[in-house]
Motif scaffolding. Structure first.
Motif, mmCIF file in Angstrom:
data_model
loop_
_atom_site.group_PDB
_atom_site.id
_atom_site.type_symbol
_atom_site.label_atom_id
_atom_site.label_comp_id
_atom_site.label_asym_id
_atom_site.label_seq_id
_atom_site.Cartn_x
_atom_site.Cartn_y
_atom_site.Cartn_z
ATOM 1 N N UNK A 1 17.283 -34.681 -33.282
ATOM 2 C CA UNK A 1 16.717 -35.968 -33.677
ATOM 3 C C UNK A 1 15.443 -36.174 -32.863
ATOM 4 N N UNK A 2 14.402 -36.646 -33.526
ATOM 5 C CA UNK A 2 13.077 -36.714 -32.924
ATOM 6 C C UNK A 2 12.613 -38.148 -32.760
ATOM 7 N N UNK A 3 11.749 -38.364 -31.769
ATOM 8 C CA UNK A 3 11.115 -39.660 -31.565
ATOM 9 C C UNK A 3 9.880 -39.713 -32.467
ATOM 10 N N UNK A 4 9.916 -40.532 -33.524
ATOM 11 C CA UNK A 4 8.797 -40.527 -34.474
ATOM 12 C C UNK A 4 7.501 -41.076 -33.894
ATOM 13 N N UNK A 5 7.581 -41.772 -32.763
ATOM 14 C CA UNK A 5 6.360 -42.337 -32.185
ATOM 15 C C UNK A 5 5.673 -41.360 -31.242
ATOM 16 N N UNK B 1 8.689 -27.661 -30.918
ATOM 17 C CA UNK B 1 8.031 -28.929 -31.206
ATOM 18 C C UNK B 1 6.644 -28.949 -30.550
ATOM 19 N N UNK B 2 5.657 -29.310 -31.339
ATOM 20 C CA UNK B 2 4.279 -29.428 -30.845
ATOM 21 C C UNK B 2 3.805 -30.858 -31.113
ATOM 22 N N UNK B 3 3.534 -31.613 -30.041
ATOM 23 C CA UNK B 3 3.073 -32.982 -30.185
ATOM 24 C C UNK B 3 4.169 -33.943 -30.610
ATOM 25 N N UNK B 4 5.428 -33.560 -30.460
ATOM 26 C CA UNK B 4 6.568 -34.382 -30.879
ATOM 27 C C UNK B 4 7.614 -34.350 -29.767
ATOM 28 N N UNK B 5 8.261 -35.497 -29.529
ATOM 29 C CA UNK B 5 9.238 -35.613 -28.451
ATOM 30 C C UNK B 5 10.651 -35.606 -29.034
ATOM 31 N N UNK C 1 15.002 -39.017 -39.039
ATOM 32 C CA UNK C 1 14.255 -38.335 -37.969
ATOM 33 C C UNK C 1 14.938 -37.052 -37.507
ATOM 34 N N UNK C 2 15.833 -36.502 -38.343
ATOM 35 C CA UNK C 2 16.601 -35.308 -37.971
ATOM 36 C C UNK C 2 16.100 -34.077 -38.721
ATOM 37 N N UNK C 3 15.951 -32.963 -37.987
ATOM 38 C CA UNK C 3 15.594 -31.681 -38.594
ATOM 39 C C UNK C 3 16.623 -30.635 -38.170
ATOM 40 N N UNK C 4 16.786 -29.613 -39.006
ATOM 41 C CA UNK C 4 17.815 -28.596 -38.770
ATOM 42 C C UNK C 4 17.279 -27.222 -39.140
#
Length: 293
Positions: free
Chosen positions: A289-293, A265-269, A61-64
């Protein structure tokens, strides 16, 4: 070197004579090899050891985002080690050359066991930036590496790049087990505010088509710059404390203490983010790190 090469040739011709001459010629040939050197590299580069707190395996769930600096005399082994230390699911690179990205991907797999797919968003061919033959220079622009396959790649060059061609790319891939549209861009250089404003309009129009989107990149603008208004209207920065108002507190992402690099981030927490200075670029690594839900 011309004299050494000639000596080698004449010495080889002398080998038709007696044993003593052959021994002499052999010694000269060895000396010539030392002087002239081999025609190919003597060996592969050595892997750089990772710090003890480096992650083990891709963090799903990590982006860079990372502007890797170009032209800079940095080793792709070191760049790969920086990425491997944090092992994001998705990496957006700016100021990237195809050859450099290929090597980094090979080192990530060969040295650290991290397998990435790659898509390119190249906007120009430039010998000064990327080397290659003068009549066939290397391609320069953006790249996205993803541990999951990518689909529907798009590469758009902005109508006006400013002082250098610029553009954005987009792919669909999986982050945290959910599909998302990922954008990667590099806007025009500093002191070209009007050009960046037009570029942001082009980018934002595409981002707006997606309910879930991640926008990575070097925007060459601080958070309260007017040219970023279109992005702020669509998405939030991964740092909840960073916004364009005077009360926002944004961590700098460059060596000159400005925030130019964003993960919108759009629509992602977001869950947690880090800004990580690196000796291998004038831009810091930024990952979240993002909340996939």
């Amino acid at each position: 070197m011309e004299t050494s090469d000639a000596t080698c040739i004449h010495s080889e011709e002398a080998m038709v004579f007696g044993r003593d001459t052959r021994l002499f010629a052999g010694a000269v040939i060895v000396a010539c090899m030392v002087l002239v050197g081999p025609s190919a590299p003597s060996g592969a580069p050595l892997a750089r050891s990772l710090p003890v707190d480096a992650v083990r395996g891709v963090v799903p769930n990590r982006v860079m985002t990372w502007n890797i600096c170009n032209p800079c005399e940095e080793s792709n082994v070191d760049r790969a080690a920086e990425i491997a230390t944090y092992a994001p699911q998705v990496i957006g690179l700016q100021e990237a050359c195809v050859r450099d990205v290929e090597r980094m991907r090979d080192y990530l797999e060969g040295f650290y066991g991290l397998v990435y797919h790659v898509e390119y968003g190249m906007v120009l061919r430039n010998w000064g930036r990327c080397g290659g033959a003068p009549w066939s220079p290397g391609a320069f622009g953006q790249a996205v590496l993803s541990a999951a396959p990518m689909t529907n790649p798009v590469n758009v060059e902005y109508p006006d790049g400013g002082s250098e061609d610029r553009g954005y790319m987009a792919v669909t891939t999986s982050v945290g087990g959910r599909f998302v549209r990922v954008f990667n861009t590099h806007l025009a250089e500093r002191r070209q505010e009007a050009v960046r404003a037009d570029q942001t309009d082009v980018l934002a129009a595409d981002v707006a088509r997606h309910d879930r989107a991640i926008v990575l990149g070097d925007f060459n603008a601080v958070p309260d710059a007017p040219e970023l208004t279109g992005m702020w209207a669509l998405a939030a920065d991964t740092d909840p404390q960073c916004h364009p108002s005077s009360t926002g507190t944004c961590k700098p992402t460059t060596d000159w203490q400005s925030k130019f690099d964003y993960i919108f981030l759009r629509g992602i927490v977001p869950l947690e983010h880090r800004v990580l200075p690196t000796p291998y670029s004038d831009h810091h690594l930024l990952h979240t790190d993002l909340d996939p839900t």
